[in-house]
Design a protein around this motif. Structure first.
Motif, PDB file in Angstrom:
ATOM      1  N   ARG A   1      35.877  44.999  40.313  1.00 44.55           N
ATOM      2  CA  ARG A   1      36.083  46.253  39.567  1.00 44.55           C
ATOM      3  C   ARG A   1      35.751  47.482  40.400  1.00 44.55           C
ATOM      4  O   ARG A   1      36.247  48.576  40.125  1.00 44.55           O
ATOM      5  CB  ARG A   1      35.248  46.237  38.280  1.00 44.55           C
ATOM      6  CG  ARG A   1      35.812  45.330  37.193  1.00 44.55           C
ATOM      7  CD  ARG A   1      35.153  45.611  35.856  1.00 44.55           C
ATOM      8  NE  ARG A   1      33.730  45.294  35.873  1.00 44.55           N
ATOM      9  CZ  ARG A   1      33.225  44.099  35.554  1.00 44.55           C
ATOM     10  NH1 ARG A   1      34.033  43.106  35.202  1.00 44.55           N
ATOM     11  NH2 ARG A   1      31.926  43.889  35.577  1.00 44.55           N
ATOM     12  N   ARG A   2      34.910  47.330  41.415  1.00 46.93           N
ATOM     13  CA  ARG A   2      34.586  48.479  42.270  1.00 46.93           C
ATOM     14  C   ARG A   2      35.796  48.933  43.077  1.00 46.93           C
ATOM     15  O   ARG A   2      35.885  50.095  43.471  1.00 46.93           O
ATOM     16  CB  ARG A   2      33.470  48.109  43.255  1.00 46.93           C
ATOM     17  CG  ARG A   2      32.108  47.931  42.646  1.00 46.93           C
ATOM     18  CD  ARG A   2      31.107  47.513  43.714  1.00 46.93           C
ATOM     19  NE  ARG A   2      29.990  46.804  43.108  1.00 46.93           N
ATOM     20  CZ  ARG A   2      29.225  45.924  43.728  1.00 46.93           C
ATOM     21  NH1 ARG A   2      29.472  45.646  45.003  1.00 46.93           N
ATOM     22  NH2 ARG A   2      28.236  45.330  43.109  1.00 46.93           N
ATOM     23  N   TYR A   3      36.708  48.024  43.353  1.00 54.40           N
ATOM     24  CA  TYR A   3      37.781  48.320  44.302  1.00 54.40           C
ATOM     25  C   TYR A   3      39.188  48.229  43.714  1.00 54.40           C
ATOM     26  O   TYR A   3      40.103  48.873  44.241  1.00 54.40           O
ATOM     27  CB  TYR A   3      37.685  47.361  45.501  1.00 54.40           C
ATOM     28  CG  TYR A   3      36.368  47.473  46.226  1.00 54.40           C
ATOM     29  CD1 TYR A   3      36.140  48.497  47.144  1.00 54.40           C
ATOM     30  CD2 TYR A   3      35.321  46.579  45.968  1.00 54.40           C
ATOM     31  CE1 TYR A   3      34.923  48.616  47.797  1.00 54.40           C
ATOM     32  CE2 TYR A   3      34.102  46.691  46.623  1.00 54.40           C
ATOM     33  CZ  TYR A   3      33.906  47.715  47.530  1.00 54.40           C
ATOM     34  OH  TYR A   3      32.702  47.832  48.163  1.00 54.40           O
ATOM     35  N   PHE A   4      39.377  47.449  42.660  1.00 51.95           N
ATOM     36  CA  PHE A   4      40.726  47.199  42.162  1.00 51.95           C
ATOM     37  C   PHE A   4      40.778  47.368  40.643  1.00 51.95           C
ATOM     38  O   PHE A   4      39.824  47.007  39.947  1.00 51.95           O
ATOM     39  CB  PHE A   4      41.179  45.781  42.527  1.00 51.95           C
ATOM     40  CG  PHE A   4      41.005  45.447  43.979  1.00 51.95           C
ATOM     41  CD1 PHE A   4      41.729  46.115  44.950  1.00 51.95           C
ATOM     42  CD2 PHE A   4      40.109  44.466  44.380  1.00 51.95           C
ATOM     43  CE1 PHE A   4      41.570  45.816  46.298  1.00 51.95           C
ATOM     44  CE2 PHE A   4      39.940  44.151  45.719  1.00 51.95           C
ATOM     45  CZ  PHE A   4      40.675  44.833  46.677  1.00 51.95           C
ATOM     46  N   PRO A   5      41.908  47.864  40.131  1.00 49.68           N
ATOM     47  CA  PRO A   5      42.039  48.050  38.684  1.00 49.68           C
ATOM     48  C   PRO A   5      42.546  46.804  37.964  1.00 49.68           C
ATOM     49  O   PRO A   5      42.842  46.862  36.777  1.00 49.68           O
ATOM     50  CB  PRO A   5      43.066  49.185  38.588  1.00 49.68           C
ATOM     51  CG  PRO A   5      43.942  48.980  39.776  1.00 49.68           C
ATOM     52  CD  PRO A   5      43.040  48.457  40.864  1.00 49.68           C
ATOM     53  N   PHE A   6      42.651  45.679  38.672  1.00 51.71           N
ATOM     54  CA  PHE A   6      43.190  44.459  38.074  1.00 51.71           C
ATOM     55  C   PHE A   6      42.557  43.259  38.779  1.00 51.71           C
ATOM     56  O   PHE A   6      41.905  43.394  39.822  1.00 51.71           O
ATOM     57  CB  PHE A   6      44.713  44.404  38.216  1.00 51.71           C
ATOM     58  CG  PHE A   6      45.209  44.849  39.563  1.00 51.71           C
ATOM     59  CD1 PHE A   6      45.095  44.041  40.680  1.00 51.71           C
ATOM     60  CD2 PHE A   6      45.771  46.106  39.722  1.00 51.71           C
ATOM     61  CE1 PHE A   6      45.532  44.456  41.920  1.00 51.71           C
ATOM     62  CE2 PHE A   6      46.217  46.536  40.965  1.00 51.71           C
ATOM     63  CZ  PHE A   6      46.096  45.709  42.064  1.00 51.71           C
ATOM     64  N   SER A   7      42.748  42.079  38.207  1.00 52.67           N
ATOM     65  CA  SER A   7      42.166  40.869  38.772  1.00 52.67           C
ATOM     66  C   SER A   7      42.809  40.548  40.118  1.00 52.67           C
ATOM     67  O   SER A   7      44.021  40.662  40.284  1.00 52.67           O
ATOM     68  CB  SER A   7      42.368  39.691  37.818  1.00 52.67           C
ATOM     69  OG  SER A   7      41.954  38.476  38.433  1.00 52.67           O
ATOM     70  N   VAL A   8      41.990  40.127  41.068  1.00 52.35           N
ATOM     71  CA  VAL A   8      42.510  39.743  42.382  1.00 52.35           C
ATOM     72  C   VAL A   8      42.283  38.256  42.647  1.00 52.35           C
ATOM     73  O   VAL A   8      42.456  37.789  43.770  1.00 52.35           O
ATOM     74  CB  VAL A   8      41.857  40.578  43.510  1.00 52.35           C
ATOM     75  CG1 VAL A   8      42.217  42.039  43.359  1.00 52.35           C
ATOM     76  CG2 VAL A   8      40.336  40.393  43.534  1.00 52.35           C
ATOM     77  N   TYR A   9      41.904  37.516  41.613  1.00 56.47           N
ATOM     78  CA  TYR A   9      41.643  36.083  41.796  1.00 56.47           C
ATOM     79  C   TYR A   9      42.826  35.265  41.301  1.00 56.47           C
ATOM     80  O   TYR A   9      43.349  35.535  40.234  1.00 56.47           O
ATOM     81  CB  TYR A   9      40.380  35.674  41.048  1.00 56.47           C
ATOM     82  CG  TYR A   9      39.982  34.239  41.308  1.00 56.47           C
ATOM     83  CD1 TYR A   9      39.365  33.882  42.505  1.00 56.47           C
ATOM     84  CD2 TYR A   9      40.245  33.245  40.371  1.00 56.47           C
ATOM     85  CE1 TYR A   9      39.004  32.561  42.761  1.00 56.47           C
ATOM     86  CE2 TYR A   9      39.886  31.922  40.623  1.00 56.47           C
ATOM     87  CZ  TYR A   9      39.271  31.589  41.809  1.00 56.47           C
ATOM     88  OH  TYR A   9      38.928  30.278  42.060  1.00 56.47           O
TER      89      TYR A   9
END
Length: 252
Positions: free
Chosen positions: A244-252
């Motif tokens: 959440r610090r870097y992206f507005p969506f899930s990156v997994y």
């Protein structure tokens, strides 16, 4: 025999304790925002840096970050300069000669970045004669060479940041990049005047290889510990908080 088994168990315990006392040396790419970069104080920061620290905490070890250019990451691992690489690295056959890999920890779509307002077909015939760039030794550059090499000029750059700047400064037409990294570039001053061009590549066009953590070939013990660490930080919420610090969506 019971004494031998007990002795072997003690040796394993002592070895594990000694390992836990050693810092975990994690290499990251020296400049690849938002994954790894030097902050205003000169300290390494970014998604991959935070993931490395979270994994070390889960393993009960201190984390030492080693920042290197992309093309020095695997040679440094092979020569024992660091223990692991957290640098959005995909598994490729040539890399498996030098490293083993954990389970994946990150996924990102791939697409083109170019000058804003360029609403353009990105098929090979439409890009005939264009200059297309990406970072050296990446799946994106390999795709450009295979798909566009016969009709366009394809160039590799030492870092994705340099490939972005080639587009921003008019030395190249399009850069093929993981879009999570591209979004970070577009938010910055250097990315003004640039935009995502066309839709992201489909899974049929480009195998969106997930990112894994690399360890030295044969170091299955550390690989397994890192896999357990990944399970731990996903379960305890650390992974989600870092994302959440870097992206507005899930990156997994």
């Amino acid at each position: 025999m019971p004494r031998l088994i007990a002795a072997l168990g003690l040796l394993c315990l002592l070895a594990s304790t000694a390992l836990a006392d050693q810092p975990l040396r994690v290499a990251v790419e020296d400049h690849y925002p938002p994954y790894s970069y030097a902050d205003e104080a000169g300290r390494m920061a970014g998604f991959n840096v935070d993931i490395a620290h979270a994994l070390a905490r889960a393993m009960g070890r201190e984390c030492v970050i080693v920042a290197l250019p992309w093309n020095e990451l695997l040679p440094g691992l092979a020569h024992g300069q660091h223990d692991a690489i957290v640098a959005c690295m995909a598994v490729k056959p040539d890399r498996l000669e030098f490293a083993d890999f954990t389970n994946y920890y990150l996924r990102s779509k791939t697409g083109f970045i170019g000058r804003a307002g360029m609403d353009h077909d990105t098929s090979p015939e439409a890009l005939r004669g264009w200059t297309l760039v990406s970072q050296e030794d990446t799946a994106q550059l390999a795709y450009l060479r295979e798909t566009y090499g016969a009709v366009a000029v394809v160039e590799g750059h030492p870092s994705m940041e340099e490939a972005f700047l080639a587009v921003a400064r008019g030395r190249a037409d399009l850069c093929l990049t993981p879009l999570l990294a591209g979004l970070e570039f577009l938010k910055g001053e250097a990315g003004k005047g640039c935009d995502i061009i066309g839709p992201a590549l489909t899974n049929e066009q480009f195998a969106h290889a997930p990112a894994h953590i690399a360890v030295r070939k044969g170091d299955t013990g550390l690989r397994d510990q890192l896999n357990q660490g990944l399970r731990t930080i996903r379960a305890n919420g650390d992974f989600a908080a870092i994302s959440r610090r870097y992206f507005p969506f899930s990156v997994y």
